[in-house]
Design a protein around this motif. Sequence first.
Motif, mmCIF file in Angstrom:
data_model
loop_
_atom_site.group_PDB
_atom_site.id
_atom_site.type_symbol
_atom_site.label_atom_id
_atom_site.label_comp_id
_atom_site.label_asym_id
_atom_site.label_seq_id
_atom_site.Cartn_x
_atom_site.Cartn_y
_atom_site.Cartn_z
ATOM 1 N N HIS A 122 -20.380 0.073 -6.284
ATOM 2 C CA HIS A 122 -19.642 -1.185 -6.111
ATOM 3 C C HIS A 122 -18.284 -0.953 -5.453
ATOM 4 O O HIS A 122 -17.342 -1.701 -5.684
ATOM 5 C CB HIS A 122 -19.497 -1.878 -7.467
ATOM 6 N N ILE A 123 -18.232 0.026 -4.581
ATOM 7 C CA ILE A 123 -16.963 0.398 -3.947
ATOM 8 C C ILE A 123 -16.415 -0.719 -3.046
ATOM 9 O O ILE A 123 -15.216 -0.791 -2.811
ATOM 10 C CB ILE A 123 -17.109 1.737 -3.190
ATOM 11 N N LYS A 124 -17.278 -1.618 -2.565
ATOM 12 C CA LYS A 124 -16.792 -2.738 -1.734
ATOM 13 C C LYS A 124 -16.045 -3.767 -2.573
ATOM 14 O O LYS A 124 -15.188 -4.474 -2.059
ATOM 15 C CB LYS A 124 -17.949 -3.407 -1.008
ATOM 16 N N GLU A 125 -16.373 -3.866 -3.867
ATOM 17 C CA GLU A 125 -15.712 -4.838 -4.740
ATOM 18 C C GLU A 125 -14.432 -4.301 -5.372
ATOM 19 O O GLU A 125 -13.550 -5.063 -5.732
ATOM 20 C CB GLU A 125 -16.648 -5.293 -5.863
ATOM 21 N N ASN A 175 -11.981 -0.323 -6.114
ATOM 22 C CA ASN A 175 -11.826 1.117 -5.924
ATOM 23 C C ASN A 175 -12.081 1.782 -7.271
ATOM 24 O O ASN A 175 -11.290 1.608 -8.201
ATOM 25 C CB ASN A 175 -10.421 1.439 -5.423
ATOM 26 N N PRO A 176 -13.181 2.535 -7.393
ATOM 27 C CA PRO A 176 -13.498 3.112 -8.703
ATOM 28 C C PRO A 176 -12.589 4.270 -9.109
ATOM 29 O O PRO A 176 -12.563 4.646 -10.274
ATOM 30 C CB PRO A 176 -14.936 3.596 -8.527
ATOM 31 N N SER A 177 -11.834 4.819 -8.193
ATOM 32 C CA SER A 177 -10.980 5.960 -8.523
ATOM 33 C C SER A 177 -9.522 5.570 -8.762
ATOM 34 O O SER A 177 -8.799 6.277 -9.453
ATOM 35 C CB SER A 177 -11.043 7.002 -7.403
ATOM 36 N N TYR A 178 -9.091 4.444 -8.201
ATOM 37 C CA TYR A 178 -7.691 4.034 -8.309
ATOM 38 C C TYR A 178 -7.591 2.534 -8.541
ATOM 39 O O TYR A 178 -8.380 1.758 -8.015
ATOM 40 C CB TYR A 178 -6.915 4.350 -7.013
ATOM 41 N N SER A 179 -6.587 2.135 -9.305
ATOM 42 C CA SER A 179 -6.216 0.727 -9.354
ATOM 43 C C SER A 179 -4.940 0.603 -8.527
ATOM 44 O O SER A 179 -4.206 1.578 -8.365
ATOM 45 C CB SER A 179 -5.984 0.263 -10.790
ATOM 46 N N VAL A 180 -4.696 -0.575 -7.986
ATOM 47 C CA VAL A 180 -3.522 -0.753 -7.130
ATOM 48 C C VAL A 180 -2.557 -1.713 -7.816
ATOM 49 O O VAL A 180 -2.931 -2.820 -8.202
ATOM 50 C CB VAL A 180 -3.927 -1.293 -5.739
ATOM 51 N N GLU A 181 -1.350 -1.242 -7.972
ATOM 52 C CA GLU A 181 -0.287 -2.077 -8.532
ATOM 53 C C GLU A 181 0.530 -2.603 -7.355
ATOM 54 O O GLU A 181 1.006 -1.824 -6.527
ATOM 55 C CB GLU A 181 0.592 -1.228 -9.453
ATOM 56 N N ARG A 182 0.683 -3.919 -7.281
ATOM 57 C CA ARG A 182 1.404 -4.529 -6.154
ATOM 58 C C ARG A 182 2.664 -5.207 -6.666
ATOM 59 O O ARG A 182 2.622 -5.989 -7.605
ATOM 60 C CB ARG A 182 0.504 -5.542 -5.462
#
Length: 181
Positions: free
Chosen positions: A34-37, A39-46
């Motif tokens: 499900h890499i298109k939905e 990022n399985p390795s990182y979450s992004v903090e904005r």
Amino acid sequence: MSWRRWNSLLHRDIGFLCIGLTLLYAISGVAVNHIKEWNPSYSVERVETNIGPVVGNPADAATALRILARLGEPGKLESSYRPDRNSLQLFVEGRSITVDLPSGHVVHDRAIPRPVLREMNFLHLNHPKKAWTWFADLYAVALAFLAISGLFMLRRKTLRRGLVLTGIGVVIPVFFLILYL
């Protein structure tokens, strides 16, 4: 001891050895599928902020350093580029900072490793290479042995059902290959 008894013992013991790796590959496999939905390795903090209009030559490193100073960014500038004439993107130690030069609007993205799942994906995708490649190959051979030895464990009363289910397990990937190729 008969070959049937050896088959059963090896199937059991190799199966126990494979449990941990099977769980690793199963969990990571679902995540990577499900890499298109996400990022399985990182979450992004904005984080978004505004530093006011940026003056100076955006291609000049001094301008980028002034922007980082205005943001209070302690990290070292790794690189920068201009996605368009009004924007400047800065890369600082695992973080991405996008600045709209005329307005001073800043979008600060930081990648945060997902604990455990990142490491599982690292192994599943064979990023370490080297000895892990051989170990993963050995695991694949062990899975093949489990599949084949399992067929020899069938008794006469479950043989037909086992062969039908095995056939279905072979037909499913062939069906999807035909569907997608």
